[in-house]
Write an enzyme that holds these catalytic residues in place. Structure first.
Site, PDB file in Angstrom:
ATOM      1  CE  LYS A  24       8.819   3.924   1.926  1.00  0.00           C
ATOM      2  NZ  LYS A  24       7.489   3.889   2.446  1.00  0.00           N
ATOM      3  CG  ASN A  25       5.508   1.032   3.635  1.00  0.00           C
ATOM      4  OD1 ASN A  25       6.478   1.775   3.787  1.00  0.00           O
ATOM      5  ND2 ASN A  25       4.518   1.313   2.796  1.00  0.00           N
ATOM      6  CB  CYS A 122       5.054  10.918   0.242  1.00  0.00           C
ATOM      7  SG  CYS A 122       6.413   9.949  -0.392  1.00  0.00           S
ATOM      8  CB  VAL A 346      -6.047   5.282   0.938  1.00  0.00           C
ATOM      9  CG1 VAL A 346      -5.163   5.240   2.181  1.00  0.00           C
ATOM     10  CG2 VAL A 346      -6.636   3.901   0.668  1.00  0.00           C
TER      11      VAL A 346
HETATM   12  N1  EPU Z   1      -5.077   9.125   9.061  1.00  0.00           N
HETATM   13  C1  EPU Z   1      -5.670  10.042   9.895  1.00  0.00           C
HETATM   14  N2  EPU Z   1      -5.165  10.175  11.171  1.00  0.00           N
HETATM   15  C2  EPU Z   1      -4.123   9.433  11.626  1.00  0.00           C
HETATM   16  C3  EPU Z   1      -3.527   8.497  10.761  1.00  0.00           C
HETATM   17  C4  EPU Z   1      -4.023   8.354   9.483  1.00  0.00           C
HETATM   18  O1  EPU Z   1      -6.612  10.746   9.510  1.00  0.00           O
HETATM   19  O2  EPU Z   1      -3.726   9.609  12.785  1.00  0.00           O
HETATM   20  C5  EPU Z   1      -5.557   8.989   7.679  1.00  0.00           C
HETATM   21  C6  EPU Z   1      -4.519   9.458   6.667  1.00  0.00           C
HETATM   22  O3  EPU Z   1      -4.547  10.849   6.501  1.00  0.00           O
HETATM   23  C7  EPU Z   1      -4.926   8.691   5.422  1.00  0.00           C
HETATM   24  C8  EPU Z   1      -5.465   7.386   5.992  1.00  0.00           C
HETATM   25  O4  EPU Z   1      -5.742   7.620   7.373  1.00  0.00           O
HETATM   26  O5  EPU Z   1      -5.951   9.372   4.763  1.00  0.00           O
HETATM   27  C9  EPU Z   1      -4.539   6.213   5.870  1.00  0.00           C
HETATM   28  O6  EPU Z   1      -3.269   6.531   6.439  1.00  0.00           O
HETATM   29  P1  EPU Z   1      -2.374   5.426   7.121  1.00  0.00           P
HETATM   30  O7  EPU Z   1      -2.176   5.802   8.552  1.00  0.00           O
HETATM   31  O8  EPU Z   1      -2.938   4.092   6.811  1.00  0.00           O
HETATM   32  O9  EPU Z   1      -1.015   5.618   6.362  1.00  0.00           O
HETATM   33  P2  EPU Z   1       0.453   5.609   6.961  1.00  0.00           P
HETATM   34  O10 EPU Z   1       0.584   4.592   8.017  1.00  0.00           O
HETATM   35  O11 EPU Z   1       0.889   7.003   7.227  1.00  0.00           O
HETATM   36  C10 EPU Z   1       1.357   3.722   5.398  1.00  0.00           C
HETATM   37  C11 EPU Z   1       2.435   3.623   4.380  1.00  0.00           C
HETATM   38  C12 EPU Z   1       2.046   4.402   3.140  1.00  0.00           C
HETATM   39  C13 EPU Z   1       0.743   3.814   2.599  1.00  0.00           C
HETATM   40  C14 EPU Z   1      -0.336   3.844   3.682  1.00  0.00           C
HETATM   41  C15 EPU Z   1      -1.616   3.176   3.254  1.00  0.00           C
HETATM   42  C16 EPU Z   1       4.390   3.468   5.746  1.00  0.00           C
HETATM   43  C17 EPU Z   1       5.653   4.094   6.217  1.00  0.00           C
HETATM   44  N3  EPU Z   1       3.653   4.191   4.930  1.00  0.00           N
HETATM   45  O12 EPU Z   1       1.254   5.113   5.686  1.00  0.00           O
HETATM   46  O13 EPU Z   1       3.065   4.187   2.194  1.00  0.00           O
HETATM   47  O14 EPU Z   1       0.319   4.573   1.502  1.00  0.00           O
HETATM   48  O15 EPU Z   1       0.143   3.178   4.865  1.00  0.00           O
HETATM   49  O16 EPU Z   1      -1.394   1.848   2.915  1.00  0.00           O
HETATM   50  O17 EPU Z   1       4.095   2.340   6.080  1.00  0.00           O
HETATM   51  C18 EPU Z   1       4.644   4.785   0.601  1.00  0.00           C
HETATM   52  O18 EPU Z   1       5.219   3.726   0.863  1.00  0.00           O
HETATM   53  O19 EPU Z   1       4.976   5.521  -0.351  1.00  0.00           O
HETATM   54  C19 EPU Z   1       3.534   5.222   1.444  1.00  0.00           C
HETATM   55  C20 EPU Z   1       3.039   6.447   1.413  1.00  0.00           C
END
Ligand code: EPU
EC number: 2.5.1.7
Length: 451
Positions: A24-25, A122, A346
């Site tokens: 998915k990701n 989420c 995380v």
């Molecule tokens: N963060 C910030 N500022 C930003 C972006 C992120 O502070 O601008 C923080 C977030 O709040 C968090 C941390 O950085 O504490 C990590 O967030 P990240 O950006 O890595 O997460 P994401 O890209 O929003 C993706 C996956 C998530 C997965 C995380 C970590 C997708 C669509 N989602 O989220 O997957 O948990 O990386 O590996 O790729 C899921 O599939 O259920 C899911 C939540």
């Protein structure tokens, strides 16, 4: 309450074989990347999940023709007529996913402007997008935050930049990649995330004509090119889904073979799985030869009998233990003898789901301290982000309301492991990330039904 409920008669080990498809990701991001090409792209093994529908809808609104290919799960994207969409049309997708934020760079390159609706995804903490917006501004974009969403433009084009992420965010790294590939000049991204899904996105972009170097120490260098073409890609399999079924096998004392699961992407999970007392066997792909049909690769996971052992683990960016593996595994940890410790580093608020497990008989305490590992960003900041799980506990049936995708799957596992009949409300949320999970449950012999 709604009819979005699954009745789960628990206590039966899950036994059988299921298959996971493209992650998915990665899939959702590869779909966005198709916008950057000037010829059609072809993506295989796309799971039929809600996030894919949302991205498909958004691509369609922007003039990308998305059609089903010949193979089951194959999508073809034709970006010949990329066009603007109205904010009203785009806002139909407000609150439905986090992927729309990744449309910024591609739309700026193709149209010179972009509108991004309110994000969904989420509810696992505040999930800010400050790194994304900061990076886009560094490339030369202007960002106008309005009540209806974000309006971006790039009056002078996008230009390569040097940027260091405050934290190796997956999404922000993807944002930089999808923007830098066609920005003028060189971009250097420091403290990037290097999850397998990101490396696979880099493979997609490289197939399109991008020049991207992954250096040591999480540094990624991208040399912008003026033009990209379409790609043909078979994505990496979903390692979160694979681990979720593995945890379900362990928690229900069952035996599940996950076809498609790949050892290399799951090494950290496999180490913990074995430390807890679970067993697994990797079956490598065997290509067809001499008239035999060959064999698809995967991993068989099972509970060998006897008691499980407690562990201490902390979630982390790759190659650490994924935050998305945490919730399903915790259900199995309720069955392990002794005290297990989980330090979530995380997301600051990803342990709320443990309350529901406690109502089922689990014994899980959550703490603000950084327990069992190195201090993290959330220490002394009032976030309950460490859990101590005392086991083994006998789980009993309960009525549960699913809070988010991964926690939802953990609730489902708990209901499957518990004695008695549970009602799990809000199960449709699970369709966001787990393709055909009800059919898979049936294949594994679970006793579940829609009332
Ligand atoms: N963060 C910030 N500022 C930003 C972006 C992120 O502070 O601008 C923080 C977030 O709040 C968090 C941390 O950085 O504490 C990590 O967030 P990240 O950006 O890595 O997460 P994401 O890209 O929003 C993706 C996956 C998530 C997965 C995380 C970590 C997708 C669509 N989602 O989220 O997957 O948990 O990386 O590996 O790729 C899921 O599939 O259920 C899911 C939540």
């Amino acid at each position: 309450m709604t009819d979005d409920v699954l009745v789960v008669h628990g206590g039966t080990p899950l036994e059988g074989r299921i298959r996971v498809r493209g992650a998915k990701n990665l899939v959702s991001k590869a779909m966005v990347a198709a916008l950057l090409g000037d010829t059609p792209s072809r993506l295989f093994d796309v799971p039929n999940i809600r996030d894919v529908e949302v991205v498909r809808g958004l691509l369609g609104l922007h003039g990308v023709k998305v059609t089903d290919g010949e193979e089951e799960g194959e999508l073809v994207f034709d970006p010949a007529n990329v066009e603007s969409a109205s904010t009203d049309q785009i806002n139909v997708h407000a609150g439905s996913s986090r992927i729309p934020i990744l449309f910024c760079g591609p739309l700026l390159h193709r149209l010179g402007h972009a509108f991004i609706p309110d994000l969904g995804g989420c509810h696992i903490g505040p999930r800010p997008i400050d790194f994304h917006l900061q990076a886009l501004r560094e490339f030369g974009a202007t960002v106008d935050k309005r009540p209806e969403g974000l309006h971006l433009s790039a009056p002078n084009g996008l230009h390569g930049t040097k940027f260091s992420l405050p934290y190796p965010s997956v999404g922000a790294t993807e944002q930089v990649l999808l923007t830098a590939v066609m920005a003028e000049g060189v971009t250097e991204l420091r403290n990037a995330a290097v999850e397998p899904e990101i490396i696979d996105l880099i493979c997609v972009l490289q197939k399109m004509g991008a020049i991207i170097k992954v250096h040591t120490d999480r540094v990624i260098e991208i040399q912008g090119v003026p033009k990209l073409h379409g790609y043909t890609h078979r994505p990496i399999p979903d390692r979160i889904e694979a681990a979720s079924w593995a945890a379900a096998a362990l928690a229900t004392r069952g035996h599940v073979e996950v076809l498609g699961a790949q050892q290399a992407d799951m090494m950290t999970f496999l180490n913990i799985f074995r430390s807890v007392g679970g067993e697994y066997e990797v079956t490598d792909l065997r290509p067809p030869r001499h008239g035999d049909a060959g064999q698809e690769g995967g991993i068989r996971f099972w509970h060998p009998g006897g008691e499980l052992k407690s562990v201490a683990l902390e979630t982390d960016v790759h190659p650490g233990f994924m935050t998305d593996w945490q919730q399903p595994l915790v259900v199995a940890l309720t069955q392990a003898r002794g005290l297990s410790i989980v330090h979530e580093t995380v997301y600051e608020q990803r342990l709320g789901y443990t309350e529901a497990l406690n109502t089922m008989g689990a014994n899980i305490q959550v703490y603000r301290d950084c327990l069992g590992g190195t201090p993290c960003r959330f220490g002394r900041r009032n976030f309950k982000h460490s859990a101590v799980i005392a086991g083994p506990s006998k789980l009993h049936a309960a009525d549960l309301v699913i809070p988010d995708l991964r926690a939802g799957f953990s609730h489902l596992i708990a209901a499957l492991a518990a004695e008695g009949t549970s009602r799990v409300y809000g199960v449709d949320l699970i369709n966001r990330g787990y393709e055909d999970f009800e059919a898979k449950l049936a294949d594994l012999g679970a006793h579940v039904e829609r009332p």
